[in-house]
Motif scaffolding. Structure first.
Motif, PDB file in Angstrom:
ATOM      1  N   PHE A   3      34.084   0.968 -30.159  1.00 46.96           N
ATOM      2  CA  PHE A   3      33.993   1.091 -28.711  1.00 46.96           C
ATOM      3  C   PHE A   3      32.556   1.099 -28.207  1.00 46.96           C
ATOM      4  O   PHE A   3      32.319   0.968 -27.023  1.00 46.96           O
ATOM      5  CB  PHE A   3      34.781   2.298 -28.185  1.00 46.96           C
ATOM      6  CG  PHE A   3      34.264   3.634 -28.649  1.00 46.96           C
ATOM      7  CD1 PHE A   3      33.369   4.341 -27.869  1.00 46.96           C
ATOM      8  CD2 PHE A   3      34.694   4.182 -29.841  1.00 46.96           C
ATOM      9  CE1 PHE A   3      32.893   5.565 -28.284  1.00 46.96           C
ATOM     10  CE2 PHE A   3      34.227   5.413 -30.255  1.00 46.96           C
ATOM     11  CZ  PHE A   3      33.317   6.110 -29.477  1.00 46.96           C
ATOM     12  N   ILE A   4      31.570   1.222 -29.094  1.00 41.76           N
ATOM     13  CA  ILE A   4      30.169   1.086 -28.701  1.00 41.76           C
ATOM     14  C   ILE A   4      29.686  -0.247 -29.245  1.00 41.76           C
ATOM     15  O   ILE A   4      29.520  -0.419 -30.449  1.00 41.76           O
ATOM     16  CB  ILE A   4      29.305   2.252 -29.231  1.00 41.76           C
ATOM     17  CG1 ILE A   4      29.735   3.568 -28.584  1.00 41.76           C
ATOM     18  CG2 ILE A   4      27.824   1.983 -28.964  1.00 41.76           C
ATOM     19  CD1 ILE A   4      28.976   4.789 -29.064  1.00 41.76           C
ATOM     20  N   LYS A   5      29.482  -1.181 -28.332  1.00 42.73           N
ATOM     21  CA  LYS A   5      29.045  -2.522 -28.723  1.00 42.73           C
ATOM     22  C   LYS A   5      27.611  -2.806 -28.301  1.00 42.73           C
ATOM     23  O   LYS A   5      26.943  -3.645 -28.882  1.00 42.73           O
ATOM     24  CB  LYS A   5      29.969  -3.567 -28.105  1.00 42.73           C
ATOM     25  CG  LYS A   5      31.373  -3.493 -28.643  1.00 42.73           C
ATOM     26  CD  LYS A   5      32.247  -4.566 -28.022  1.00 42.73           C
ATOM     27  CE  LYS A   5      33.637  -4.451 -28.589  1.00 42.73           C
ATOM     28  NZ  LYS A   5      34.647  -4.126 -27.622  1.00 42.73           N
ATOM     29  N   LYS A   6      27.161  -2.105 -27.254  1.00 43.59           N
ATOM     30  CA  LYS A   6      25.821  -2.358 -26.709  1.00 43.59           C
ATOM     31  C   LYS A   6      25.145  -1.020 -26.449  1.00 43.59           C
ATOM     32  O   LYS A   6      25.654  -0.181 -25.709  1.00 43.59           O
ATOM     33  CB  LYS A   6      25.950  -3.158 -25.406  1.00 43.59           C
ATOM     34  CG  LYS A   6      24.656  -3.405 -24.681  1.00 43.59           C
ATOM     35  CD  LYS A   6      23.863  -4.516 -25.323  1.00 43.59           C
ATOM     36  CE  LYS A   6      22.624  -4.794 -24.507  1.00 43.59           C
ATOM     37  NZ  LYS A   6      22.035  -6.046 -24.771  1.00 43.59           N
ATOM     38  N   ALA A  33      26.646  -2.223 -33.554  1.00 44.03           N
ATOM     39  CA  ALA A  33      26.381  -2.515 -32.146  1.00 44.03           C
ATOM     40  C   ALA A  33      25.032  -3.204 -31.982  1.00 44.03           C
ATOM     41  O   ALA A  33      24.146  -3.082 -32.827  1.00 44.03           O
ATOM     42  CB  ALA A  33      26.393  -1.220 -31.339  1.00 44.03           C
ATOM     43  N   ASP A 108      25.906  -4.267 -19.322  1.00 45.64           N
ATOM     44  CA  ASP A 108      27.139  -3.576 -19.703  1.00 45.64           C
ATOM     45  C   ASP A 108      26.926  -2.679 -20.923  1.00 45.64           C
ATOM     46  O   ASP A 108      27.732  -2.687 -21.864  1.00 45.64           O
ATOM     47  CB  ASP A 108      28.273  -4.563 -19.978  1.00 45.64           C
ATOM     48  CG  ASP A 108      28.815  -5.179 -18.706  1.00 45.64           C
ATOM     49  OD1 ASP A 108      28.850  -4.476 -17.684  1.00 45.64           O
ATOM     50  OD2 ASP A 108      29.187  -6.371 -18.735  1.00 45.64           O
ATOM     51  N   ALA A 109      25.848  -1.916 -20.906  1.00 45.62           N
ATOM     52  CA  ALA A 109      25.577  -0.993 -22.017  1.00 45.62           C
ATOM     53  C   ALA A 109      26.716   0.018 -22.126  1.00 45.62           C
ATOM     54  O   ALA A 109      27.228   0.505 -21.118  1.00 45.62           O
ATOM     55  CB  ALA A 109      24.246  -0.279 -21.792  1.00 45.62           C
ATOM     56  N   ASP A 110      27.100   0.319 -23.342  1.00 44.33           N
ATOM     57  CA  ASP A 110      28.145   1.309 -23.591  1.00 44.33           C
ATOM     58  C   ASP A 110      27.567   2.717 -23.676  1.00 44.33           C
ATOM     59  O   ASP A 110      28.268   3.697 -23.439  1.00 44.33           O
ATOM     60  CB  ASP A 110      28.887   0.976 -24.884  1.00 44.33           C
ATOM     61  CG  ASP A 110      29.614  -0.343 -24.773  1.00 44.33           C
ATOM     62  OD1 ASP A 110      30.471  -0.471 -23.863  1.00 44.33           O
ATOM     63  OD2 ASP A 110      29.318  -1.253 -25.565  1.00 44.33           O
ATOM     64  N   VAL A 111      26.285   2.806 -24.043  1.00 48.44           N
ATOM     65  CA  VAL A 111      25.608   4.100 -24.126  1.00 48.44           C
ATOM     66  C   VAL A 111      24.103   3.870 -23.993  1.00 48.44           C
ATOM     67  O   VAL A 111      23.588   2.824 -24.392  1.00 48.44           O
ATOM     68  CB  VAL A 111      25.948   4.837 -25.456  1.00 48.44           C
ATOM     69  CG1 VAL A 111      25.404   4.095 -26.654  1.00 48.44           C
ATOM     70  CG2 VAL A 111      25.467   6.276 -25.445  1.00 48.44           C
ATOM     71  N   CYS A 140      27.001   4.685 -17.636  1.00 47.84           N
ATOM     72  CA  CYS A 140      27.635   4.883 -18.937  1.00 47.84           C
ATOM     73  C   CYS A 140      27.160   6.218 -19.508  1.00 47.84           C
ATOM     74  O   CYS A 140      26.250   6.837 -18.968  1.00 47.84           O
ATOM     75  CB  CYS A 140      27.263   3.731 -19.877  1.00 47.84           C
ATOM     76  SG  CYS A 140      25.487   3.581 -20.179  1.00 47.84           S
TER      77      CYS A 140
END
Length: 155
Positions: A3-6, A33, A108-111, A140
């Motif tokens: 679920f963390i890709k970026k 990621a 679209d950073a995930d974190v 995020c």
């Protein structure tokens, strides 16, 4: 676990950023990621031009950008494990917390993984906290890292 890709990792090249970079690298490895390493060059011309409107900042601007690129390269070269990690690097110019938030949105950073200096009292009032502003406004989750030697002191 994908679920963390970026991951967005803003750095100011400080020892706190070095601590945070270890987390960013570990997150990137564990989640497979992409890691974007970002430095925001503060746009001082907006502030200085307010007081000195006739001054031109072309040379100063160029020198600051070249110095930032050199520091960025030196920072990156401390981490040979980056060669095994999907990563990009970017330098932006502007107000650091705004540029970090905008970059997180645009990519679209995930974190966001960011170091925090833990300034308190007058120093906090004068300089503010980029990390604190990012935590409050980011699109995020934000993972903050303080330096292992940082000690809390009552304001």
């Amino acid at each position: 676990m994908g679920f963390i890709k970026k991951i967005l990792f803003p750095t100011d090249f400080s020892s706190t950023s070095e601590c945070a970079m270890k987390y960013a690298l570990e997150f990137a490895k564990r989640f497979d990621a992409e890691l974007e390493i970002l430095h925001v060059l503060f746009d001082e011309s907006q502030v200085v031009a307010f007081y000195l409107p006739q001054v031109t900042f072309q040379n100063l601007d160029k020198e600051l950008e070249e110095a930032a690129r050199k520091q960025f390269d030196e920072f990156i070269n401390k981490y040979p494990e980056l060669s095994e990690t999907k990563h990009t690097t970017k330098i932006l110019k502007g107000t650091p917390f705004l540029e970090i938030i905008n970059e997180a949105r645009e990519t679209d950073a995930d974190v966001i993984i960011i170091g925090t200096h833990g300034r308190t009292g007058l120093e906090h009032v004068l300089f503010g906290s980029t990390a604190e502003k990012v935590v409050r406004k980011a699109p995020c989750p934000v993972f903050t890292v303080s330096h292992k030697d940082q000690q809390f002191s009552m304001p």
